[in-house]
Design an enzyme around this catalytic site. Structure first.
Site, short mmCIF file in Angstrom:
data_model
loop_
_atom_site.label_atom_id
_atom_site.label_comp_id
_atom_site.label_asym_id
_atom_site.label_seq_id
_atom_site.Cartn_x
_atom_site.Cartn_y
_atom_site.Cartn_z
N HIS A 141 0.93 -1.14 0.02
CA HIS A 141 -0.02 0.05 -0.05
C HIS A 141 0.84 1.35 0.05
CE1 HIS A 141 -3.67 2.40 0.68
NE2 HIS A 141 -2.99 3.00 1.67
N GLY A 161 -2.63 11.17 4.05
CA GLY A 161 -2.11 12.28 2.83
C GLY A 161 -1.45 11.85 1.72
N LYS A 162 -1.29 10.47 1.66
CA LYS A 162 -0.28 10.14 0.46
C LYS A 162 -0.66 10.74 -0.98
CE LYS A 162 -0.67 5.80 1.71
NZ LYS A 162 -1.64 5.93 2.77
N SER A 163 -2.03 10.54 -1.11
CA SER A 163 -2.64 10.70 -2.55
C SER A 163 -2.64 12.42 -2.62
CB SER A 163 -4.15 10.19 -2.64
OG SER A 163 -3.83 8.64 -2.70
N ASP A 180 -2.22 3.97 -4.48
CA ASP A 180 -2.86 3.20 -3.51
C ASP A 180 -2.19 1.87 -3.54
OD1 ASP A 180 -4.89 2.31 -1.88
OD2 ASP A 180 -5.81 1.15 -3.27
N GLU A 205 -7.32 8.06 -5.79
CA GLU A 205 -8.48 8.60 -5.12
C GLU A 205 -8.19 9.62 -4.01
OE1 GLU A 205 -10.85 6.49 -1.43
OE2 GLU A 205 -9.17 5.20 -2.55
N ARG A 246 17.30 14.90 12.92
CA ARG A 246 17.46 16.30 12.37
C ARG A 246 18.86 16.46 11.53
NH1 ARG A 246 16.04 20.16 17.47
NH2 ARG A 246 15.95 21.54 15.59
#
Length: 312
Positions: A141, A161-163, A180, A205, A246
């Site tokens: 995924h 929030g990947k798409s 997806d 999507e 960091r």
């Protein structure tokens, strides 16, 4: 992982081969090993360690050796070879086998092909192609995007929030490979290639909007079918109790199919521009591959400054 195979029908089409036995059905014939064999020793009668399950390639040398034999000896040597159950035989460099050899192949229902390409060039091409087609594959995924030539695999929990990040990257001129579901193939010991399932190719999507067709909305230059996976970015919810890297002095890795890929964990907070951060990570990764590491350069400057102060 399900067993993978190539049909001889697909091999004939993709390698632009000419069938010399068109009456033999190719659809159900399958190859599952991405290697070839040149039957030099086998034509002399030596069959120990014979890789008869591989595609067999006969070039100028092998055929000239056969043609120097008397007819009956040539037929006996070739039949002993074909009778071992080889999947197919390919004659390279426009070499034409005699009718007696074709008849033996018909007798054992063995497909025969011809190609105009030289043996060396054809061997390199077919091995490369079969390695890609038969590479071990898994599905995960995530979202795969080409950012400045680097294949960036964005992973994270559903809804993080990947798409949306991928869509912003596309609007900034980068290319979508898949959203997806990412199919990952291990082409060799260092290369992983990602692609999309046919059914979802070029679609994204977006929650609250639905399915969009990236190729139709943004043009053909906004999509690709496959790309290497060079960098992994894992999106996760910000955790104030977790220590995040960091400086980036030491690379972290994640593993797919036994191959390691550089991986960055990216904490999500309101106001962070994910697309810009992903772009920066891709460029920084590319810079490291070219031999420059900003974190190491900063560390070097700090050490030199401390040394000067101690010396002063």
């Amino acid at each position: 992982m399900a067993a993978k195979y190539i049909t001889l029908e697909k091999l004939e089409k993709e390698m632009d081969l000419k069938s010399l036995t068109p009456e033999i059905d190719l659809e159900e014939r399958k190859i599952s090993i991405p290697e070839i064999n040149r039957p030099a020793l086998q034509l002399t009668g030596y069959f120990e360690h014979f890789a008869n399950e591989r595609v067999q390639i006969i070039g100028v040398v092998e055929l000239s050796y056969l043609n120097r034999m008397e007819l009956e000896k040539r037929k006996q040597a070739f039949e002993a070879f074909v009778s071992k159950g080889v999947p197919c035989i390919i004659f390279t460099t426009s070499e034409q086998p005699g009718d007696e050899l074709i008849e033996i192949c018909r007798k054992y229902n063995t497909p025969v092909f011809g190609t105009d390409k030289t043996t060396s060039a054809f061997t390199a091409e077919i091995i490369r192609w079969m390695n890609v087609q038969l590479a071990p594959t898994i599905s995960i995924h995530g979202v795969l995007v080409d950012v400045y030539g680097e294949g960036v695999l964005i992973m994270g929990e559903s809804g993080i929030g990947k798409s949306e990040a991928a869509l912003e990257l596309i609007k900034r001129g980068h290319r979508l490979i898949t959203d997806d579901v990412v199919q990952i193939s291990r082409v060799d010991d260092v290369t992983l290639v990602g692609t999309s399932p046919d059914i979802t190719r070029h679609f994204i999507e977006l929650r609250g909007i639905g399915i969009i067709d990236v190729k139709t909305l943004f043009g053909v230059e906004s999509v690709e079918n496959t790309h290497s996976i060079d960098l992994v970015i894992k999106l996760e919810e910000w955790n104030k109790d977790k220590m995040y890297d960091r400086l980036g002095l030491e690379e972290e890795y994640t593993e797919f199919l036994g191959n390691k890929v550089v991986c960055h964990s990216l904490p999500i907070r309101p106001g962070r521009n994910l697309a810009v951060i992903v772009e920066t990570a891709a460029v920084n990764h590319r810079q490291k591959k070219m031999g420059y590491n900003a974190a190491q350069e900063l560390y070097k400057r700090v050490q030199e400054n401390l040394a000067r102060k101690r010396g002063g």
